[in-house]
Enzyme design. Sequence first.
Site, short mmCIF file in Angstrom:
data_model
loop_
_atom_site.label_atom_id
_atom_site.label_comp_id
_atom_site.label_asym_id
_atom_site.label_seq_id
_atom_site.Cartn_x
_atom_site.Cartn_y
_atom_site.Cartn_z
N GLY A 204 20.36 -50.58 41.11
CA GLY A 204 21.14 -51.79 41.32
C GLY A 204 20.68 -52.96 40.48
O GLY A 204 20.09 -52.80 39.41
N GLU A 229 28.85 -42.15 41.31
CA GLU A 229 27.76 -42.63 42.14
C GLU A 229 26.84 -43.51 41.28
O GLU A 229 26.24 -43.03 40.33
CB GLU A 229 26.96 -41.46 42.73
CG GLU A 229 27.76 -40.59 43.69
CD GLU A 229 28.73 -39.65 42.99
OE1 GLU A 229 28.45 -39.27 41.82
OE2 GLU A 229 29.77 -39.34 43.57
N LEU A 230 26.72 -44.77 41.63
CA LEU A 230 25.99 -45.74 40.81
C LEU A 230 24.54 -45.31 40.59
O LEU A 230 23.81 -45.03 41.55
CB LEU A 230 26.02 -47.12 41.50
CG LEU A 230 25.31 -48.25 40.75
CD1 LEU A 230 26.00 -48.52 39.42
CD2 LEU A 230 25.28 -49.52 41.60
N ASP A 231 24.15 -45.23 39.31
CA ASP A 231 22.77 -44.91 38.90
C ASP A 231 22.31 -43.55 39.42
O ASP A 231 21.11 -43.32 39.62
CB ASP A 231 21.79 -46.00 39.37
CG ASP A 231 22.07 -47.35 38.75
OD1 ASP A 231 22.63 -47.38 37.64
OD2 ASP A 231 21.75 -48.38 39.38
N GLU A 232 23.24 -42.62 39.64
CA GLU A 232 22.89 -41.29 40.16
C GLU A 232 23.21 -40.18 39.17
O GLU A 232 23.02 -39.01 39.48
CB GLU A 232 23.64 -41.04 41.48
CG GLU A 232 23.20 -41.90 42.65
CD GLU A 232 21.89 -41.43 43.25
OE1 GLU A 232 21.40 -40.36 42.87
OE2 GLU A 232 21.34 -42.16 44.11
#
Length: 287
Positions: A204, A229-232
Amino acid sequence: MSTPGFILTLSCPDRPGIVHAVSGLLFEQQCNILDSAQYGDAFTNRFFMRVHFAVDQATGLEALQAAFAPVGERFGMDWNIYDAGVRPRVLIMVSKIGHCLNDLLFRAKSGGLPVDVAAIVSNHRDFYQLAASYDVPFLHFPLLGATPEQKAQQEAKVWEVVQEQNIDLVVLARYMQVLSDDLCRKLAGRAINIHHSFLPSFKGAKPYYQAHDRGVKLIGATAHYVTAELDEGPIIEQDVARVDHSMEPDQLTSMGRDVECVTLARAVRWHAEHRILLNGHKTVVFR
């Protein structure tokens, strides 16, 4: 012998005879293997391979693909053959922090990165002069205060650029906007993001401030494929720099920028050279 030749990449369920079948087919097609790398994942029971080869005759890409198709079908392979002489067309997306953009442009211009930067898209106008200095088209698609409808319209413009410019790879070089699920799906496997922390830690916003708050002794950067999926997304490359208790968040941020540039450039180069194969939510990288 023609150079730089072709690159074969493949993954499939692991079983005996794969290397023999691949090398035998290339021999039949009068190909000379320049370098080869392989990996068998005992946990997923999948086999991965990258072969760089040349052909001592006027054999084209389509003929090689047609010849290899029966081998691919026999072993249930996800495979492709690429012309190693073709440089991928890249779209760089950036917001107001430009060190990674500047680094990528310099490397591409000086020959250190085997890509052609087709365009730059930004939600701010800060880097139009930098783009002009490299003779790269700069497209300003603003987003400040955007509604969901405006965001969708802006992403539609981005997708138009991807299609019209025949973009092979999108690079989020500190583009500080979250892509929609729809655009992530469209760009699956061909969009790379640089995150300014050593994932999975400090996801984040403001990761260097999070790292400072935790008193870390190492800061890092992570280049990964973009997913909904954020930063995944699957991690391609990571690097670190050592820090200490005396450093403030701004100092960590300054140090981290060098790490981000190097990490992202490696990931882009490996993608351009077809060295990255997806292995579920992970990657196999033949460096």
